[in-house]
Design a protein around this motif. Structure first.
Motif, PDB file in Angstrom:
ATOM      1  N   PRO A  84      45.635  41.653  56.037  1.00 56.09           N
ATOM      2  CA  PRO A  84      44.768  40.818  55.191  1.00 56.09           C
ATOM      3  C   PRO A  84      43.342  40.679  55.675  1.00 56.09           C
ATOM      4  CG  PRO A  84      46.358  39.478  56.401  1.00 56.09           C
ATOM      5  CD  PRO A  84      46.757  40.896  56.613  1.00 56.09           C
ATOM      6  N   GLU A  85      43.082  40.985  56.954  1.00 62.67           N
ATOM      7  CA  GLU A  85      41.712  40.878  57.458  1.00 62.67           C
ATOM      8  C   GLU A  85      40.833  42.034  56.993  1.00 62.67           C
ATOM      9  OE1 GLU A  85      40.392  38.218  58.965  1.00 62.67           O
ATOM     10  OE2 GLU A  85      42.338  37.395  58.441  1.00 62.67           O
ATOM     11  N   VAL A  86      41.440  43.112  56.538  1.00 63.08           N
ATOM     12  CA  VAL A  86      40.668  44.255  56.028  1.00 63.08           C
ATOM     13  C   VAL A  86      40.399  44.023  54.545  1.00 63.08           C
ATOM     14  CG1 VAL A  86      40.657  46.738  55.609  1.00 63.08           C
ATOM     15  CG2 VAL A  86      41.637  45.829  57.720  1.00 63.08           C
ATOM     16  N   ALA A  87      39.135  43.833  54.174  1.00 69.91           N
ATOM     17  CA  ALA A  87      38.780  43.481  52.797  1.00 69.91           C
ATOM     18  C   ALA A  87      38.672  44.740  51.946  1.00 69.91           C
ATOM     19  CB  ALA A  87      37.463  42.723  52.774  1.00 69.91           C
ATOM     20  N   LEU A  88      39.536  44.831  50.942  1.00 63.71           N
ATOM     21  CA  LEU A  88      39.407  45.961  50.028  1.00 63.71           C
ATOM     22  C   LEU A  88      38.759  45.562  48.711  1.00 63.71           C
ATOM     23  CD1 LEU A  88      41.962  45.617  47.867  1.00 63.71           C
ATOM     24  CD2 LEU A  88      43.228  46.610  49.747  1.00 63.71           C
ATOM     25  N   ALA A  89      38.611  44.244  48.478  1.00 59.28           N
ATOM     26  CA  ALA A  89      37.926  43.757  47.288  1.00 59.28           C
ATOM     27  C   ALA A  89      37.603  42.284  47.471  1.00 59.28           C
ATOM     28  CB  ALA A  89      38.787  43.969  46.033  1.00 59.28           C
ATOM     29  N   ALA A  90      36.832  41.746  46.543  1.00 53.85           N
ATOM     30  CA  ALA A  90      36.529  40.312  46.537  1.00 53.85           C
ATOM     31  C   ALA A  90      36.296  39.880  45.103  1.00 53.85           C
ATOM     32  CB  ALA A  90      35.308  40.001  47.399  1.00 53.85           C
ATOM     33  N   VAL A  91      36.632  38.625  44.831  1.00 60.61           N
ATOM     34  CA  VAL A  91      36.480  38.038  43.498  1.00 60.61           C
ATOM     35  C   VAL A  91      35.481  36.896  43.584  1.00 60.61           C
ATOM     36  CG1 VAL A  91      37.667  36.914  41.582  1.00 60.61           C
ATOM     37  CG2 VAL A  91      38.875  38.622  42.947  1.00 60.61           C
ATOM     38  N   ILE A  92      34.525  36.864  42.649  1.00 60.09           N
ATOM     39  CA  ILE A  92      33.508  35.820  42.636  1.00 60.09           C
ATOM     40  C   ILE A  92      33.671  34.975  41.390  1.00 60.09           C
ATOM     41  CG2 ILE A  92      31.856  37.468  41.629  1.00 60.09           C
ATOM     42  CD1 ILE A  92      30.856  34.472  43.803  1.00 60.09           C
ATOM     43  N   ASP A  93      33.542  33.661  41.555  1.00 61.14           N
ATOM     44  CA  ASP A  93      33.665  32.699  40.468  1.00 61.14           C
ATOM     45  C   ASP A  93      32.499  32.844  39.487  1.00 61.14           C
ATOM     46  OD1 ASP A  93      34.571  30.433  39.069  1.00 61.14           O
ATOM     47  OD2 ASP A  93      33.244  29.128  40.204  1.00 61.14           O
ATOM     48  N   GLY A  94      32.706  32.344  38.280  1.00 60.80           N
ATOM     49  CA  GLY A  94      31.657  32.336  37.274  1.00 60.80           C
ATOM     50  C   GLY A  94      32.264  32.282  35.884  1.00 60.80           C
ATOM     51  N   SER A  95      31.408  32.178  34.862  1.00 61.89           N
ATOM     52  CA  SER A  95      31.923  32.147  33.503  1.00 61.89           C
ATOM     53  C   SER A  95      32.671  33.439  33.173  1.00 61.89           C
ATOM     54  CB  SER A  95      30.769  31.933  32.512  1.00 61.89           C
ATOM     55  OG  SER A  95      29.769  32.914  32.685  1.00 61.89           O
ATOM     56  N   HIS A  96      32.253  34.526  33.798  1.00 61.67           N
ATOM     57  CA  HIS A  96      32.968  35.797  33.697  1.00 61.67           C
ATOM     58  C   HIS A  96      33.217  36.281  35.120  1.00 61.67           C
ATOM     59  CE1 HIS A  96      32.240  35.956  29.385  1.00 61.67           C
ATOM     60  NE2 HIS A  96      30.973  35.685  29.626  1.00 61.67           N
ATOM     61  N   PRO A  97      34.343  35.894  35.739  1.00 63.05           N
ATOM     62  CA  PRO A  97      34.599  36.252  37.135  1.00 63.05           C
ATOM     63  C   PRO A  97      34.511  37.761  37.361  1.00 63.05           C
ATOM     64  CG  PRO A  97      36.205  34.663  36.359  1.00 63.05           C
ATOM     65  CD  PRO A  97      35.435  35.104  35.153  1.00 63.05           C
TER      66      PRO A  97
END
Length: 218
Positions: free
Chosen positions: A68-81
């Motif tokens: 889990p420490e290896v980041a393969l993606a990330a999700v950002i909050d917003g009206s359209h995540p």
């Protein structure tokens, strides 16, 4: 090779040094955005130094299967995540589309939990046309910060300044082409971990994030 002594006593000390470095480089109507949880303790000191409001960039890293420490993606909050995917890491780890989708849904649920917990009835700031100073306690892969930058740009910020205490030299060089300005206090070579730069790098909990937001409003 012996390890180097920690550069920063704790996150607050790193934030104060960042604030000093930013004083002559941030002008205009700025909002300081912390990447929680650890980045919030750094960002509070930056906000104090700049006399700017503190907000959060609610981002969740998606770790690789079994690591889990290896980041393969990330999700950002917003009206359209938005989901920012590191295609090279996806290929190396063999993560499937089904895995990514499950983790994306889980990340969005955690973002929503944090939004309700951290902000309650407080109105979020509108970043459109303003300078966004994005702060974390350090960069390792850059996936989370990259998602946060994309999210802020989508909200119409005028300028993005990325302020971090520590990052790998090559990654810092890459981000200098992705943001309008970058402040990085320490670029160790070789880079081992963000935590190595701190004497106190404890796991930050929700209560500390809430306390930082309350302190900034006061």
């Amino acid at each position: 090779m012996p390890s180097r002594p920690p550069e920063f006593p704790d996150r607050a000390a790193a934030g104060r040094r960042l604030g000093e470095a930013l004083a002559d480089r941030v002008h205009g109507d700025a909002i300081v955005y912390a990447i929680p949880r650890g980045g919030t303790l750094v960002a509070l000191e930056v906000a104090r130094a700049l006399d700017a409001p503190l907000d959060l960039a609610l981002v969740r890293k998606i770790g690789a299967p079994g690591n889990p420490e290896v980041a393969l993606a990330a999700v950002i909050d917003g009206s359209h995540p938005r989901t920012i995917i590191n295609e090279d890491i996806v290929r190396l780890t063999g993560a499937t589309a089904d895995y990514l989708e499950r983790e994306r849904v889980s990340a969005l649920a955690e973002i929503e939990r944090r939004r309700r917990l951290y902000f309650e009835d407080h109105e979020r700031l509108d970043p459109a046309g303003r300078v966004a100073v994005l702060v974390d306690d350090g960069l390792a892969t850059g996936a989370t910060a990259r998602a946060a930058v994309a999210g802020l740009r989508a909200q119409g910020v005028r300028r993005v300044v990325l302020a971090i205490p520590v990052a790998p030299r090559a990654l810092a060089a890459t981000f200098r082409h992705e943001v309008d300005d970058l402040i990085c206090l320490l670029e160790p070579q070789p880079f081992r971990s963000v935590g190595e730069a701190y004497a106190d790098f404890h796991q930050v909990d929700d209560a500390e994030v809430i306390a930082c937001l309350a302190a900034s409003r006061a």
